[in-house]
Scaffold this motif. Structure first.
Motif, PDB file in Angstrom:
ATOM      1  N   ASP A 113      70.873 -62.918  14.659  1.00  0.00           N
ATOM      2  CA  ASP A 113      70.271 -63.983  13.856  1.00  0.00           C
ATOM      3  C   ASP A 113      69.115 -64.651  14.593  1.00  0.00           C
ATOM      4  O   ASP A 113      68.145 -65.097  13.979  1.00  0.00           O
ATOM      5  CB  ASP A 113      71.322 -65.036  13.483  1.00  0.00           C
ATOM      6  CG  ASP A 113      72.339 -64.507  12.493  1.00  0.00           C
ATOM      7  OD1 ASP A 113      71.956 -63.668  11.645  1.00  0.00           O
ATOM      8  OD2 ASP A 113      73.508 -64.913  12.546  1.00  0.00           O
ATOM      9  N   MET A 114      69.213 -64.727  15.914  1.00  0.00           N
ATOM     10  CA  MET A 114      68.137 -65.315  16.701  1.00  0.00           C
ATOM     11  C   MET A 114      66.878 -64.458  16.633  1.00  0.00           C
ATOM     12  O   MET A 114      65.760 -64.978  16.627  1.00  0.00           O
ATOM     13  CB  MET A 114      68.569 -65.482  18.155  1.00  0.00           C
ATOM     14  CG  MET A 114      69.695 -66.467  18.389  1.00  0.00           C
ATOM     15  SD  MET A 114      69.230 -68.177  17.985  1.00  0.00           S
ATOM     16  CE  MET A 114      69.975 -68.368  16.349  1.00  0.00           C
ATOM     17  N   LEU A 115      67.068 -63.155  16.558  1.00  0.00           N
ATOM     18  CA  LEU A 115      65.921 -62.250  16.458  1.00  0.00           C
ATOM     19  C   LEU A 115      65.163 -62.496  15.159  1.00  0.00           C
ATOM     20  O   LEU A 115      63.926 -62.519  15.146  1.00  0.00           O
ATOM     21  CB  LEU A 115      66.391 -60.799  16.537  1.00  0.00           C
ATOM     22  CG  LEU A 115      65.314 -59.724  16.528  1.00  0.00           C
ATOM     23  CD1 LEU A 115      64.383 -59.885  17.725  1.00  0.00           C
ATOM     24  CD2 LEU A 115      65.934 -58.340  16.533  1.00  0.00           C
ATOM     25  N   VAL A 168      70.301 -65.764  22.942  1.00  0.00           N
ATOM     26  CA  VAL A 168      69.227 -65.347  22.032  1.00  0.00           C
ATOM     27  C   VAL A 168      68.979 -63.847  22.082  1.00  0.00           C
ATOM     28  O   VAL A 168      68.359 -63.286  21.173  1.00  0.00           O
ATOM     29  CB  VAL A 168      67.911 -66.103  22.333  1.00  0.00           C
ATOM     30  CG1 VAL A 168      68.058 -67.579  22.057  1.00  0.00           C
ATOM     31  CG2 VAL A 168      67.451 -65.867  23.766  1.00  0.00           C
ATOM     32  N   TYR A 169      69.455 -63.181  23.140  1.00  0.00           N
ATOM     33  CA  TYR A 169      69.241 -61.740  23.263  1.00  0.00           C
ATOM     34  C   TYR A 169      70.409 -60.915  22.714  1.00  0.00           C
ATOM     35  O   TYR A 169      70.299 -59.684  22.630  1.00  0.00           O
ATOM     36  CB  TYR A 169      69.001 -61.364  24.722  1.00  0.00           C
ATOM     37  CG  TYR A 169      67.635 -61.794  25.216  1.00  0.00           C
ATOM     38  CD1 TYR A 169      66.513 -61.000  24.991  1.00  0.00           C
ATOM     39  CD2 TYR A 169      67.460 -62.998  25.883  1.00  0.00           C
ATOM     40  CE1 TYR A 169      65.258 -61.394  25.432  1.00  0.00           C
ATOM     41  CE2 TYR A 169      66.204 -63.407  26.318  1.00  0.00           C
ATOM     42  CZ  TYR A 169      65.113 -62.595  26.084  1.00  0.00           C
ATOM     43  OH  TYR A 169      63.858 -62.999  26.514  1.00  0.00           O
ATOM     44  N   VAL A 193      81.737 -65.263  32.312  1.00  0.00           N
ATOM     45  CA  VAL A 193      81.463 -64.584  31.044  1.00  0.00           C
ATOM     46  C   VAL A 193      80.911 -65.585  30.026  1.00  0.00           C
ATOM     47  O   VAL A 193      79.936 -65.303  29.313  1.00  0.00           O
ATOM     48  CB  VAL A 193      82.733 -63.896  30.507  1.00  0.00           C
ATOM     49  CG1 VAL A 193      82.531 -63.416  29.067  1.00  0.00           C
ATOM     50  CG2 VAL A 193      83.109 -62.720  31.401  1.00  0.00           C
ATOM     51  N   SER A 194      81.514 -66.765  29.973  1.00  0.00           N
ATOM     52  CA  SER A 194      81.051 -67.788  29.039  1.00  0.00           C
ATOM     53  C   SER A 194      79.642 -68.259  29.373  1.00  0.00           C
ATOM     54  O   SER A 194      78.782 -68.377  28.491  1.00  0.00           O
ATOM     55  CB  SER A 194      82.020 -68.974  29.056  1.00  0.00           C
ATOM     56  OG  SER A 194      81.573 -69.997  28.187  1.00  0.00           O
ATOM     57  N   LEU A 195      79.380 -68.512  30.661  1.00  0.00           N
ATOM     58  CA  LEU A 195      78.055 -68.976  31.075  1.00  0.00           C
ATOM     59  C   LEU A 195      76.978 -67.934  30.771  1.00  0.00           C
ATOM     60  O   LEU A 195      75.900 -68.270  30.267  1.00  0.00           O
ATOM     61  CB  LEU A 195      78.069 -69.301  32.568  1.00  0.00           C
ATOM     62  CG  LEU A 195      78.747 -70.612  32.983  1.00  0.00           C
ATOM     63  CD1 LEU A 195      78.930 -70.646  34.496  1.00  0.00           C
ATOM     64  CD2 LEU A 195      77.928 -71.810  32.531  1.00  0.00           C
ATOM     65  N   ILE A 196      77.261 -66.685  31.102  1.00  0.00           N
ATOM     66  CA  ILE A 196      76.271 -65.626  30.886  1.00  0.00           C
ATOM     67  C   ILE A 196      75.993 -65.442  29.398  1.00  0.00           C
ATOM     68  O   ILE A 196      74.832 -65.306  28.977  1.00  0.00           O
ATOM     69  CB  ILE A 196      76.754 -64.312  31.523  1.00  0.00           C
ATOM     70  CG1 ILE A 196      76.744 -64.438  33.049  1.00  0.00           C
ATOM     71  CG2 ILE A 196      75.867 -63.139  31.095  1.00  0.00           C
ATOM     72  CD1 ILE A 196      77.427 -63.293  33.770  1.00  0.00           C
ATOM     73  N   ASN A 197      77.026 -65.465  28.587  1.00  0.00           N
ATOM     74  CA  ASN A 197      76.818 -65.336  27.144  1.00  0.00           C
ATOM     75  C   ASN A 197      75.961 -66.477  26.597  1.00  0.00           C
ATOM     76  O   ASN A 197      75.089 -66.267  25.747  1.00  0.00           O
ATOM     77  CB  ASN A 197      78.165 -65.307  26.411  1.00  0.00           C
ATOM     78  CG  ASN A 197      78.776 -63.918  26.377  1.00  0.00           C
ATOM     79  OD1 ASN A 197      78.068 -62.922  26.398  1.00  0.00           O
ATOM     80  ND2 ASN A 197      80.098 -63.844  26.318  1.00  0.00           N
ATOM     81  N   GLN A 198      76.206 -67.688  27.100  1.00  0.00           N
ATOM     82  CA  GLN A 198      75.411 -68.825  26.630  1.00  0.00           C
ATOM     83  C   GLN A 198      73.958 -68.721  27.087  1.00  0.00           C
ATOM     84  O   GLN A 198      73.033 -69.025  26.333  1.00  0.00           O
ATOM     85  CB  GLN A 198      76.034 -70.130  27.124  1.00  0.00           C
ATOM     86  CG  GLN A 198      77.343 -70.476  26.439  1.00  0.00           C
ATOM     87  CD  GLN A 198      77.932 -71.784  26.928  1.00  0.00           C
ATOM     88  OE1 GLN A 198      77.239 -72.792  27.001  1.00  0.00           O
ATOM     89  NE2 GLN A 198      79.206 -71.781  27.256  1.00  0.00           N
ATOM     90  N   MET A 199      73.750 -68.281  28.319  1.00  0.00           N
ATOM     91  CA  MET A 199      72.393 -68.191  28.841  1.00  0.00           C
ATOM     92  C   MET A 199      71.576 -67.092  28.159  1.00  0.00           C
ATOM     93  O   MET A 199      70.354 -67.193  28.047  1.00  0.00           O
ATOM     94  CB  MET A 199      72.442 -67.936  30.352  1.00  0.00           C
ATOM     95  CG  MET A 199      72.940 -69.124  31.154  1.00  0.00           C
ATOM     96  SD  MET A 199      73.013 -68.742  32.930  1.00  0.00           S
ATOM     97  CE  MET A 199      73.610 -70.294  33.586  1.00  0.00           C
ATOM     98  N   PHE A 222      72.634 -53.869  30.697  1.00  0.00           N
ATOM     99  CA  PHE A 222      73.674 -54.195  29.724  1.00  0.00           C
ATOM    100  C   PHE A 222      73.108 -54.997  28.562  1.00  0.00           C
ATOM    101  O   PHE A 222      73.423 -54.741  27.394  1.00  0.00           O
ATOM    102  CB  PHE A 222      74.784 -54.976  30.428  1.00  0.00           C
ATOM    103  CG  PHE A 222      75.958 -55.350  29.573  1.00  0.00           C
ATOM    104  CD1 PHE A 222      76.935 -54.414  29.276  1.00  0.00           C
ATOM    105  CD2 PHE A 222      76.100 -56.633  29.079  1.00  0.00           C
ATOM    106  CE1 PHE A 222      78.036 -54.753  28.491  1.00  0.00           C
ATOM    107  CE2 PHE A 222      77.194 -56.988  28.294  1.00  0.00           C
ATOM    108  CZ  PHE A 222      78.160 -56.045  28.011  1.00  0.00           C
ATOM    109  N   PHE A 223      72.267 -55.971  28.870  1.00  0.00           N
ATOM    110  CA  PHE A 223      71.693 -56.809  27.826  1.00  0.00           C
ATOM    111  C   PHE A 223      70.383 -56.249  27.286  1.00  0.00           C
ATOM    112  O   PHE A 223      70.151 -56.254  26.076  1.00  0.00           O
ATOM    113  CB  PHE A 223      71.481 -58.234  28.345  1.00  0.00           C
ATOM    114  CG  PHE A 223      72.744 -59.017  28.482  1.00  0.00           C
ATOM    115  CD1 PHE A 223      73.328 -59.624  27.388  1.00  0.00           C
ATOM    116  CD2 PHE A 223      73.380 -59.131  29.707  1.00  0.00           C
ATOM    117  CE1 PHE A 223      74.513 -60.336  27.497  1.00  0.00           C
ATOM    118  CE2 PHE A 223      74.560 -59.849  29.836  1.00  0.00           C
ATOM    119  CZ  PHE A 223      75.140 -60.452  28.729  1.00  0.00           C
ATOM    120  N   ALA A 224      69.517 -55.757  28.166  1.00  0.00           N
ATOM    121  CA  ALA A 224      68.189 -55.314  27.743  1.00  0.00           C
ATOM    122  C   ALA A 224      68.251 -54.102  26.825  1.00  0.00           C
ATOM    123  O   ALA A 224      67.555 -54.049  25.804  1.00  0.00           O
ATOM    124  CB  ALA A 224      67.322 -55.019  28.956  1.00  0.00           C
TER     125      ALA A 224
END
Length: 213
Positions: free
Chosen positions: A170-172, A165-166, A156-162, A90-92
């Motif tokens: 803007d982080m990229l 950067v992915y 959901v909030s914890l996972i989004n915060q962790m 999902f994230f990768a």
């Protein structure tokens, strides 16, 4: 007589490609409908046959930008992978799409980030859609026994915060691709599944120890 839908679609695609031309030529500030029409070889009045307003044009720009990521989220949620593997994919996979967009043209990528910030109402729904699909994955993981003691919204909030950067483009642009690796993302996901599941279980263990003592 109404224009054939294929002509309308072709005209819209031509104009979306023209937005790229304008942005590459001079950046993202104050893009006008007449500029986009000129880049597409259309008269200023003709552009309104395809997009009634400037907002409608930027809505289409946002739809094009997020299309690949939405397809990934839908595919991952419908897959039969394990909860952990779904979370990684999902994230990768979305991160890899973002890296490809950035590597293809870093300046254009940054300009589109500026356009998104200037027209946040056009992208807000896609941000919410990401949280929706993440909620589906978290709910599936909870049914499989993970994250006990946490609510769906908390997870959901914890996972989004962790994994911020992915998922934040803007982080990229700030950190670059050298430090943001899929292998690190996988370790974070493994930590989420192992650590937060364990953290939820620890209060219950402590309560049991008190009873025994």
């Amino acid at each position: 007589m109404a224009r054939p839908q294929t002509d309308i679609d072709a005209g819209r695609l031509q104009l979306l490609e023209a937005v790229d031309i304008v942005v590459r030529a001079r950046g993202s500030a104050d893009i006008s409908m007449s500029e986009v029409a000129a880049a597409a070889g259309m008269s200023p009045s003709n552009i309104y046959r395809f997009f009634e307003t400037k907002e409608a044009l930027f809505d289409a720009v946002a739809e094009k930008w997020f299309a690949a990521k939405i397809a990934i989220m839908e595919e991952v949620c419908a897959s039969d992978m394990s909860p952990r593997d779904k979370m990684v994919a999902f994230f990768a996979r979305r991160f890899e799409v973002m890296v490809q967009q950035y590597d293809a043209d870093p300046a254009l990528f940054r300009s589109y980030m500026e356009i998104g910030a200037q027209n946040y109402e056009a992208i807000a729904g896609y941000v919410d859609l990401g949280d929706h699909y993440l909620s589906v994955l978290v709910a599936d993981a909870m049914e499989a026994g993970y994250f006990k003691g946490f609510t769906l919204d908390e997870m959901v909030s914890l996972i989004n915060q962790m994994l911020f950067v992915y998922i934040n483009p803007d982080m990229l642009t700030m950190i670059g691709t050298a430090k943001l690796k899929v292998e690190k993302l996988e370790r974070i996901v493994d930590t989420i599944f192992a650590g937060l599941t364990k953290a939820a279980a620890e209060p219950a263990r402590e309560a049991q120890m008190k009873i025994v003592s």
